[in-house]
Design an enzyme around this catalytic site. Structure first.
Site, PDB file in Angstrom:
ATOM      1  N   HIS A 191       0.818  -1.428   0.084  1.00  0.00           N
ATOM      2  CA  HIS A 191      -0.017  -0.025  -0.015  1.00  0.00           C
ATOM      3  C   HIS A 191       0.819   1.471  -0.162  1.00  0.00           C
ATOM      4  O   HIS A 191       1.562   1.716   1.130  1.00  0.00           O
ATOM      5  CB  HIS A 191      -0.647  -0.057   1.248  1.00  0.00           C
ATOM      6  CG  HIS A 191      -1.881   1.398   1.238  1.00  0.00           C
ATOM      7  ND1 HIS A 191      -3.021   1.062   0.645  1.00  0.00           N
ATOM      8  CD2 HIS A 191      -1.804   2.327   1.709  1.00  0.00           C
ATOM      9  CE1 HIS A 191      -3.588   2.388   0.774  1.00  0.00           C
ATOM     10  NE2 HIS A 191      -2.831   3.034   1.436  1.00  0.00           N
ATOM     11  N   CYS A 192       0.707   2.012  -1.037  1.00  0.00           N
ATOM     12  CA  CYS A 192       1.548   3.309  -1.128  1.00  0.00           C
ATOM     13  C   CYS A 192       0.857   4.444  -0.578  1.00  0.00           C
ATOM     14  O   CYS A 192      -0.181   4.742  -1.108  1.00  0.00           O
ATOM     15  CB  CYS A 192       2.100   3.379  -2.723  1.00  0.00           C
ATOM     16  SG  CYS A 192       3.131   4.764  -3.070  1.00  0.00           S
ATOM     17  N   VAL A 193       1.892   4.957   0.555  1.00  0.00           N
ATOM     18  CA  VAL A 193       0.900   6.114   1.248  1.00  0.00           C
ATOM     19  C   VAL A 193       0.963   7.425   0.027  1.00  0.00           C
ATOM     20  O   VAL A 193       0.024   8.212   0.233  1.00  0.00           O
ATOM     21  CB  VAL A 193       1.855   6.403   2.440  1.00  0.00           C
ATOM     22  CG1 VAL A 193       1.235   7.644   3.227  1.00  0.00           C
ATOM     23  CG2 VAL A 193       1.673   5.099   3.251  1.00  0.00           C
TER      24      VAL A 193
END
Length: 340
Positions: A191-193
């Site tokens: 999950h890329c912030v």
């Protein structure tokens, strides 16, 4: 307090109106994601803005060679565009794939069954929990999606062991529930912030192109900053600002370059970050040797699947396939392009 209230009421009304017109601002998670996106865009504008602000020779060079700056602006715009395209893309959610399979299967059913399924599909949770819950209704046959998922695992696998404990859907291999998105993601990577979304099966190639363009943009901008410092002496405060930005840019370049190399390796071997990092915690990968990539089909086919959008579900390899993939390459294998 009574004096402040007349001033606070218009402010509260304006805030409520803003939240009403922009629902994304009322959600703390979406609000923080939006602020990160704005900060990233602002950071890009700062790096290019200081060159135009401080370097008069750079502006003259732009007038002499407009193609040079035109290519840079084109790359700059393409990078930001790719960022927003990747940020708004779907990583491939299980519920979407399950809906597609159920709709395709409904075309071959009789009208009465189809109408019942359409009525139940008005609530996604009903479709997932009732039909997928073979434990509570043992006599009910598994859904088309459940049958498809079971075919991807070895015979004898229980559907209960494949059901997500959070969203109650049957998980194909390489699937993981993302707690940030609150959904199960196919071929979950991470999950890329900064993007505000997961990287998975359907947007891994978009993510790779983004970091590739970002790396190229960082290298080009770094060259322009070094060229600025190598010219005629300038006021110390200008040099101090440029050096500070240059250090930040160099750190960013190292990060995105390593990220690009790492994800290039993952794509060539058909792996994900989650599978590489959490290999010993994934039950079906726990006993596979570390040098074996169970889902790799060769470099050429791995690239083809990523570049051409071949979003097929991967089945677990058999013992014979694992033994074949664990065999080291020989010169004859290289000539036969076994690695490809």
């Amino acid at each position: 307090m009574g004096v402040c209230c007349p001033f606070l009421q218009p402010w509260d009304r304006a805030r409520d109106q803003c939240l009403l017109n922009l629902p994304c601002l009322s959600d703390p998670v979406r609000r923080s994601s939006l602020l990160l996106k704005l900060a990233l865009v602002a950071l890009h504008l700062v790096f290019i803005g200081f060159l135009f602000l401080f370097d008069a020779e750079f502006i003259e060079k732009t007038k002499r060679d407009p193609w040079y700056m035109g290519c840079y602006i084109l790359l700059f715009s393409a990078t930001l565009l790719q960022y927003f395209v990747t940020s708004g893309s779907s990583p491939g959610y299980v519920v979407d794939a399950m809906r597609d399979v159920c709709e395709a299967s409904a075309m071959y059913r009789n009208p009465s069954t189809t109408s019942i399924q359409h009525a139940s599909r008005k609530s996604e949770s009903v479709v997932v929990n009732v039909e997928g819950g073979s434990a509570s209704c043992p006599r009910r046959p598994p859904t088309p999606w459940g049958k498809l998922v079971l075919d991807l695992y070895p015979p004898g696998t229980s559907i209960r062991n494949l059901t997500c404990g959070y969203c109650h859907v049957e998980q194909p291999p390489r699937t993981k529930h993302c707690h940030d998105c609150d959904r199960c993601v196919l071929q979950f990577d991470h999950h890329c912030v900064w993007l505000g979304t997961c990287i998975g099966q359907k947007n891994h190639s978009k993510f790779w192109w983004y970091i590739c363009e970002e790396t190229t943009l960082c290298i080009w901008t770094l060259i322009m900053y070094v060229d600025y410092l190598s010219n005629v002496a300038k006021p110390w405060w200008k040099n101090a600002i440029i050096i500070l930005l240059l250090v930040i840019l160099a750190i960013s370049l190292i990060f995105v370059l390593l990220l690009l190399i790492f994800h290039s390796y993952l794509i060539l071997t058909n792996q994900s970050t989650y599978e590489l990092v959490r290999r010993r915690r994934i039950p079906y990968m726990r006993n596979i040797p570390g040098r074996v990539h169970p889902f790799s089909r060769g470099i050429r086919r791995n690239l083809y699947n990523v570049c051409c959008g071949n979003y097929n579900l991967d089945s677990l390899p058999t013992a014979f396939e694992l033994e074949d993939r664990s065999r080291p390459y020989t010169c004859i294998d290289m000539l036969k392009c076994r690695c490809c």
